[in-house]
Motif scaffolding. Structure first.
Motif, PDB file in Angstrom:
ATOM      1  N   ASN A  52       0.842  -1.191   0.000  1.00 44.19           N
ATOM      2  CA  ASN A  52       0.000   0.000   0.000  1.00 44.19           C
ATOM      3  C   ASN A  52       0.884   1.250   0.000  1.00 44.19           C
ATOM      4  O   ASN A  52       1.717   1.421   0.890  1.00 44.19           O
ATOM      5  CB  ASN A  52      -0.901  -0.015   1.237  1.00 44.19           C
ATOM      6  CG  ASN A  52      -1.887   1.130   1.254  1.00 44.19           C
ATOM      7  OD1 ASN A  52      -1.515   2.265   1.497  1.00 44.19           O
ATOM      8  ND2 ASN A  52      -3.141   0.821   1.004  1.00 44.19           N
ATOM      9  N   PRO A  53       0.742   2.136  -0.981  1.00 42.77           N
ATOM     10  CA  PRO A  53       1.638   3.300  -1.077  1.00 42.77           C
ATOM     11  C   PRO A  53       1.593   4.211   0.146  1.00 42.77           C
ATOM     12  O   PRO A  53       2.642   4.651   0.634  1.00 42.77           O
ATOM     13  CB  PRO A  53       1.128   4.025  -2.328  1.00 42.77           C
ATOM     14  CG  PRO A  53       0.462   2.963  -3.146  1.00 42.77           C
ATOM     15  CD  PRO A  53      -0.159   2.037  -2.149  1.00 42.77           C
ATOM     16  N   ALA A  54       0.397   4.512   0.642  1.00 41.78           N
ATOM     17  CA  ALA A  54       0.290   5.424   1.786  1.00 41.78           C
ATOM     18  C   ALA A  54       0.882   4.813   3.046  1.00 41.78           C
ATOM     19  O   ALA A  54       1.566   5.505   3.820  1.00 41.78           O
ATOM     20  CB  ALA A  54      -1.174   5.803   2.011  1.00 41.78           C
ATOM     21  N   ILE A  55       0.635   3.525   3.261  1.00 47.76           N
ATOM     22  CA  ILE A  55       1.191   2.838   4.430  1.00 47.76           C
ATOM     23  C   ILE A  55       2.716   2.831   4.369  1.00 47.76           C
ATOM     24  O   ILE A  55       3.404   3.139   5.353  1.00 47.76           O
ATOM     25  CB  ILE A  55       0.658   1.395   4.501  1.00 47.76           C
ATOM     26  CG1 ILE A  55      -0.791   1.375   4.994  1.00 47.76           C
ATOM     27  CG2 ILE A  55       1.530   0.536   5.411  1.00 47.76           C
ATOM     28  CD1 ILE A  55      -0.957   1.682   6.453  1.00 47.76           C
ATOM     29  N   THR A  56       3.265   2.486   3.213  1.00 51.46           N
ATOM     30  CA  THR A  56       4.719   2.422   3.065  1.00 51.46           C
ATOM     31  C   THR A  56       5.348   3.793   3.276  1.00 51.46           C
ATOM     32  O   THR A  56       6.371   3.927   3.956  1.00 51.46           O
ATOM     33  CB  THR A  56       5.095   1.872   1.685  1.00 51.46           C
ATOM     34  OG1 THR A  56       4.401   0.644   1.449  1.00 51.46           O
ATOM     35  CG2 THR A  56       6.586   1.632   1.591  1.00 51.46           C
TER      36      THR A  56
END
Length: 315
Positions: A126-130
């Motif tokens: 997940n881009p936002a999580i990373t």
């Protein structure tokens, strides 16, 4: 000689089912589901919630546009996925975070995690999580300085620990579960109101945008684990990022399992890892790390579930 009768025999790549639901409509529905939490956060923390969210959205869209432009790829900013990534990243940081640091997070989310892996649907995490984890590790002080709600700020204190931080430190005045559910606490922009996030999650389930399997398994596992550890299960469910993660992060189409059994495994895994980090780790919150670790395991979970359903090629 051309024969128009053969036009109907042209076969294109999947999917072949025609529906009014497309990527932009799905992303739009998720953005709409985030509105209640956004409004509560704006009320609690003030106008900077709006400006920081706008900065993240504009930066994410700009980075995706520039990447596609430089690599001569088809523009994809109209599908609203970059907009959603910007909003979710803003929801995962304090409202007082520097705009420059937020833009760095947007670069990580869009360029490194999403575009370099092939774009929407090809990213493995997940881009936002990373991006949130990268910012937490790189700018720990800024990412863990939490503004207090405007209603309880004083001349001597405008920042303070989150409820999970108070629990981890073993001292301090703990807010009630009611205050946590309503959002009158310190924390990230998108984690302050469990009720607002729950309303958004139920809206997505009602619209058929997400399956209830993963959120239910995630939240239930957190509650059961907390109960087994002799702690308040309601507190662990409504505090921190469980509600945001369960409904809006752990249900990402590209980075979570496809089959129902896989969704169960994914949700339980997220719940267990979250509680292990909260109770035994050095960080008071473990939702982001839990979802990222389960994102990495998603291909193996899919393979296991597919082999279980269709057989593993046994002779």
């Amino acid at each position: 000689m051309e024969n128009k009768a053969y036009d109907n025999l042209i076969v294109s790549s999947a999917p072949h089912f025609v529906s009014e639901v497309d990527t932009s409509r799905i992303m739009g529905a998720v953005l709409l589901a985030l509105v209640p939490a956004f409004l509560v956060s704006t009320y609690v923390f003030g106008f900077r919630v709006i400006t920081l969210t706008l900065v993240c959205v504009v930066a994410c869209v700009a980075f995706e546009y520039l990447f596609n432009k430089l690599t001569h790829k088809k523009q994809t900013i109209s599908d609203l996925s970059a907009v959603l990534t910007g909003v979710l990243l803003a929801f995962n940081v304090p409202s007082n975070l520097s705009y420059i640091i937020a833009i760095i997070g947007c670069f990580v989310a869009i360029v490194i995690v999403k575009c370099l892996f092939g774009g929407l649907g090809q990213n493995v995490a997940n881009p936002a999580i990373t991006a949130r984890i990268v910012l937490l590790v790189s700018f720990t002080t800024q990412m863990t300085t939490w503004p207090l709600p405007r209603s309880i700020q004083t001349a001597d204190a405008v920042t303070g620990p989150t409820p999970l931080g108070i629990l981890a430190e073993g001292g301090g005045a703990m807010p009630s579960n009611t205050d946590i559910m309503l959002g009158f606490i310190g924390g990230s922009i998108g984690e302050v109101s469990a009720i607002a996030l729950l309303l958004g999650g139920l809206f997505l389930i009602w619209r058929g945008i997400i399956s209830p399997i993963t959120p239910v398994c995630f939240i239930a596992t957190v509650g059961v684990f907390a109960l087994a550890a002799g702690q308040d299960p309601i507190f662990h469910i409504v505090a921190g990022g469980v509600m945001l993660g369960a409904f809006f992060m752990a249900t990402d189409y590209a980075t979570t399992p496809i089959l129902p059994l896989g969704k169960v495994i994914f949700g339980i895994g997220c719940g267990v890892l979250t509680m292990v980090i909260r109770l035994f780790g050095s960080y008071p919150e473990g939702v982001s790390f839990a979802i990222l670790l389960m994102n990495i395991l998603t291909p193996h979970i899919n393979n296991f579930c597919e082999n279980r359903m269709y057989g593993g090629g046994k002779k």
